[in-house]
Design an enzyme around this catalytic site. Structure first.
Site, mmCIF file in Angstrom:
data_model
loop_
_atom_site.group_PDB
_atom_site.id
_atom_site.type_symbol
_atom_site.label_atom_id
_atom_site.label_comp_id
_atom_site.label_asym_id
_atom_site.label_seq_id
_atom_site.Cartn_x
_atom_site.Cartn_y
_atom_site.Cartn_z
ATOM 1 N N ALA A 66 -20.921 -19.836 -14.727
ATOM 2 C CA ALA A 66 -21.246 -20.314 -15.191
ATOM 3 C C ALA A 66 -21.882 -21.381 -16.210
ATOM 4 C CB ALA A 66 -20.087 -21.991 -14.251
ATOM 5 N N GLY A 109 -19.789 -17.755 -11.733
ATOM 6 C CA GLY A 109 -18.096 -17.320 -12.271
ATOM 7 C C GLY A 109 -18.196 -16.311 -12.650
ATOM 8 N N GLU A 112 -16.439 -14.182 -10.310
ATOM 9 C CA GLU A 112 -14.875 -14.382 -9.851
ATOM 10 C C GLU A 112 -14.804 -13.705 -11.432
ATOM 11 O OE1 GLU A 112 -15.051 -19.238 -7.888
ATOM 12 O OE2 GLU A 112 -16.158 -18.613 -10.091
ATOM 13 N N GLU A 132 -23.083 -21.114 -5.658
ATOM 14 C CA GLU A 132 -23.100 -22.575 -6.137
ATOM 15 C C GLU A 132 -23.285 -23.258 -4.597
ATOM 16 O OE1 GLU A 132 -19.319 -19.613 -7.890
ATOM 17 O OE2 GLU A 132 -20.708 -19.507 -6.280
#
Length: 258
Positions: A66, A109, A112, A132
């Site tokens: 992200a 991300g 994911e 993360e």
């Protein structure tokens, strides 16, 4: 429709492709990119000429995570009240199969996003991880749930608590990806799978996808009941009659997709 952060094309009949296109940021996922991604997938979903969809990035990076700069100063209330990147990894709205074609980094991300798809084709250079913990946070786009279901509790703990990265070969070994192919072939392989799906009864494909999803969303008994219901539904379709008739007549079926 033109986009700023993605590219779209139809590389083969029945196959819609969305390519993440933020090369200067290794395809880091921000809110604008995720909105464009969903807009493009929704357009393919509504297109009767498309039967299967593919999401990919570049050879260097599927998506490196992200966009941290976008989240850096975002307060709790904004994360809670407004849709953010991590709220956009639910792809259950799409009834058509969705393939992730992954090369290079698929971290945070990006990992994911790949896991939110129905299948993953990886190049030999693909690397999967959820780093993360290094930022003082945890995965928020389904990582703790989907990765654990894919590789098991112990390995998921190691990946997310120690920032262990999985090579493409390890990801295949643990069942995270469908197959690993050479860098120069991974897109061709994803398109090949998409073409195979596009050649089948779209009604049967949708019913099968629905049934498989139930295995992750319900108990075994509930899933079995749902499967039986969907199985009976298939007997109300013209494609069921055509498929069985073609089999009996030893010919290829001509699907009507209804």
């Amino acid at each position: 429709m033109s986009y700023e952060y993605i590219l779209t094309e139809v590389p083969a009949p029945g196959v819609g492709l969305v390519r993440l296109n933020r090369p200067q940021a290794l395809n880091a996922l921000n809110n604008a990119l995720m909105k464009e991604l969903h807009d493009a997938l929704s357009a393919f979903e509504a297109d009767d000429g498309i039967a299967c969809m593919i999401v990919t990035g570049s050879e260097r990076a599927f998506a490196a995570g992200a966009d941290i700069k976008e989240m850096l100063d975002t307060p709790y209330i904004d994360m809670f009240m407004r849709p953010t990147v991590t709220a956009n990894f639910d792809f259950s709205r799409y009834k058509k199969p969705l393939i992730a074609a992954v090369s290079g980094f698929a971290l945070g991300g990006g990992c994911e996003l790949a896991m939110a798809c129905d299948m993953i084709v990886a190049s030999e250079t693909a690397v999967f991880g959820q780093p993360e913990i290094n930022l003082g946070i945890l995965p928020g786009g389904g990582g703790t749930q989907r990765l654990t279901r894919a590789v098991g509790k112990a390995l998921a703990m190691e990946i997310m608590l120690t920032d262990r990265r999985l090579t493409a070969q390890e990801a295949a070994q643990y069942g995270l990806v469908n197959k690993v192919v050479a860098v120069e072939s991974y897109m061709d392989e994803a398109i090949k799978i998409g073409q195979k799906i596009a050649s089948l009864s779209r009604v049967a494909v949708r019913l099968t996808k629905d049934a498989i999803q139930r295995a992750f969303e319900t108990t075994l008994q509930e899933g079995l009941q749902a499967e039986q219901h969907l199985f009976y539904m298939a007997f109300a379709t013209e494609d069921k009659q055509e498929g069985m008739t073609a089999f009996a007549e030893k010919r290829k079926p001509t699907w009507k997709h209804k």
